[in-house]
Design an enzyme around this catalytic site. Structure first.
Site, PDB file in Angstrom:
ATOM      1  N   HIS A   1     -55.978  10.802  48.661  1.00 30.03           N
ATOM      2  CA  HIS A   1     -55.106  10.409  49.779  1.00 30.03           C
ATOM      3  C   HIS A   1     -53.832   9.806  49.326  1.00 30.03           C
ATOM      4  O   HIS A   1     -53.927   8.883  48.326  1.00 30.03           O
ATOM      5  CB  HIS A   1     -55.895   9.639  50.818  1.00 30.03           C
ATOM      6  CG  HIS A   1     -56.695  10.449  51.602  1.00 30.03           C
ATOM      7  ND1 HIS A   1     -56.336  11.575  52.540  1.00 30.03           N
ATOM      8  CD2 HIS A   1     -58.096  10.330  52.025  1.00 30.03           C
ATOM      9  CE1 HIS A   1     -57.256  12.170  52.958  1.00 30.03           C
ATOM     10  NE2 HIS A   1     -58.317  11.128  52.843  1.00 30.03           N
TER      11      HIS A   1
ATOM     12  N   CYS B   1     -50.232  13.392  49.612  1.00 29.23           N
ATOM     13  CA  CYS B   1     -49.292  13.150  50.703  1.00 29.23           C
ATOM     14  C   CYS B   1     -48.332  12.099  50.304  1.00 29.23           C
ATOM     15  O   CYS B   1     -48.635  11.219  49.634  1.00 29.23           O
ATOM     16  CB  CYS B   1     -49.707  12.718  52.058  1.00 29.23           C
ATOM     17  SG  CYS B   1     -50.934  14.094  53.074  1.00 29.23           S
TER      18      CYS B   1
END
Length: 412
Positions: free
Chosen positions: A221, A277
């Protein structure tokens, strides 16, 4: 088919308090001034949305457990809030992860619930890392699954296996010089905690010499947080989320830059491949290559005070899953067993099929593959909207120096 998005979006017009008189807008990412007392109205200068919020009447200073910044906080009937207003929304990320139909789970988000993400069976005592000989090729491969969490990722272990095999077979990296950090490791020092990741990054660049080829790979993440040092063009720092980021915090791009970019001596080359991301400028390198225009854009810090972002003579190159404003995905759209990060799968596939490809050719092939997938998944716009089947990420190249991407061969 399954897919997971790696990040959350911003809600237009929602303001968050940064102090008793300032607000920051999630939509435009601008800071605006509000009335100091009572019911406050604030109109963001970016998105022009008017928002109402109740200003705190009593404040006190505290240090945020997530971003470690000192700021004001409301002292309510239940006592002091433990996290700052800037980081508080991040606590809800996991619960709001988007379910993207074919594209699986969001790789760069996180439900910032309290507690540890470490496996319960992992002993707290450290185990010694295996000794390694001196090699001119070294790599750190970090894959974080966040297992047993709502925001867990299912493709990171496959990503690590794919990358390790590529390094050994295609780029002749000795097995002994590849350090792998995952939650499956038995050695406590190889669990991808914040401390262990930073220790491994220090190991990667320690005593680097001319002729060294270094690699940092991360699958997990990624998030953004407001830029307090004013060294980001878009006003946001990019971050990576270790397995214990709920407790220990995220790894900020400034820290990554100072850890593995500054020490690079002349003749040393570092590649970073980041499948997360908001990872476009995760290394804070000075130049960003724009694929559509074919030019290098200046990414130098806009702050008035000099801030170091350069190497010590070496070369740093980063291939990111997407631009800073975009999200990246894990997906099962490629077939085979399990899920894979989109960037990792396309990168390894392209390198295997086109040995000796240039940096420009590599970017072109990956962009073309994403376009083909999007065209083949669903031509009906209504169904595409319902199932969110598009892969909406553009792989990005950044570097500490400009170079000719059309003639320079990609090599590690």
């Amino acid at each position: 088919m399954e897919a997971t998005s790696k990040c959350r979006g911003y809600k237009k017009g929602v303001l968050f308090p940064t102090s008793t008189s300032m607000h920051g807008c999630y939509a435009s990412k601008n800071i605006s001034i509000s009335q100091p007392n009572g019911e406050a109205k604030a109109i963001c200068m970016g998105c022009k949305e008017e928002c109402h919020c109740l200003m705190p009447s009593r404040t006190t200073l505290h240090r945020c457990s997530v971003c470690l910044k000192v700021s004001n906080s409301t002292l309510g009937p239940h006592g002091l809030k433990k996290e700052c207003a800037i980081c508080r929304p991040v606590k809800k990320i996991g619960a709001k992860l988007l379910k993207l139909g074919d594209l699986g789970s969001s790789k760069k988000n996180g439900n910032l619930l309290s507690g540890s993400l470490l496996p319960p069976s992992m002993p707290s005592s450290s185990l010694a890392l295996p000794s390694t000989s001196r090699y001119n090729k070294r790599a750190v491969l970090c894959g974080v699954s966040y297992r047993k969490r709502k925001f867990r990722l299912k493709g990171t272990i496959n990503d690590i296996s794919n990358m390790k095999e590529l390094l050994i077979k295609n780029f002749k990296f000795p097995k002994e010089c590849i350090r792998v950090l995952t939650e499956q490791e038995q050695n406590a020092n190889l669990i991808p905690t914040k401390h262990n990741i930073l220790e491994s990054l220090n190991w990667l660049v320690k005593d680097c010499q001319a002729g060294d080829s270094l690699l940092f790979y991360f699958s997990g993440h990624g998030l953004q947080q407001p830029d307090f040092k004013e060294d980001e063009i878009d006003g946001f720092d990019e971050t990576l989320c270790p397995v214990d980021f709920l407790r220990e915090g995220m790894i900020i791009d400034n820290e990554i830059n100072s850890t593995i970019v500054w020490p690079l001596k002349e003749g040393v080359t570092l590649h970073a491949i980041v499948d997360a991301c908001h990872s476009g400028t995760i290394l804070d390198l000075l130049f960003v290559y724009k694929h559509e225009s074919g030019i290098w854009e200046d990414n130098k810090p806009p702050s008035k005070e000099p801030i170091r972002k350069h190497t010590s003579g070496g070369m740093a190159i980063c291939l990111s899953a997407c631009e800073d404003s975009q999200t990246a995905a894990d997906s099962s759209v490629f077939g085979g067993k399990g899920m894979n990060g989109v960037l990792t799968y396309l990168f390894t596939k392209t390198i295997r099929e086109y040995p000796g490809i240039t940096y420009g050719g590599l970017l072109e092939k990956m962009h073309d593959e994403i376009k083909k997938i999007n065209r083949s998944r669903c031509n009906n716009r209504i169904l595409q909207h319902i199932f969110n089947r598009r892969i909406a990420q553009d792989p990005l190249l950044s570097s500490s120096e400009k170079f000719d991407v059309s003639t320079t061969m990609f090599k590690l």
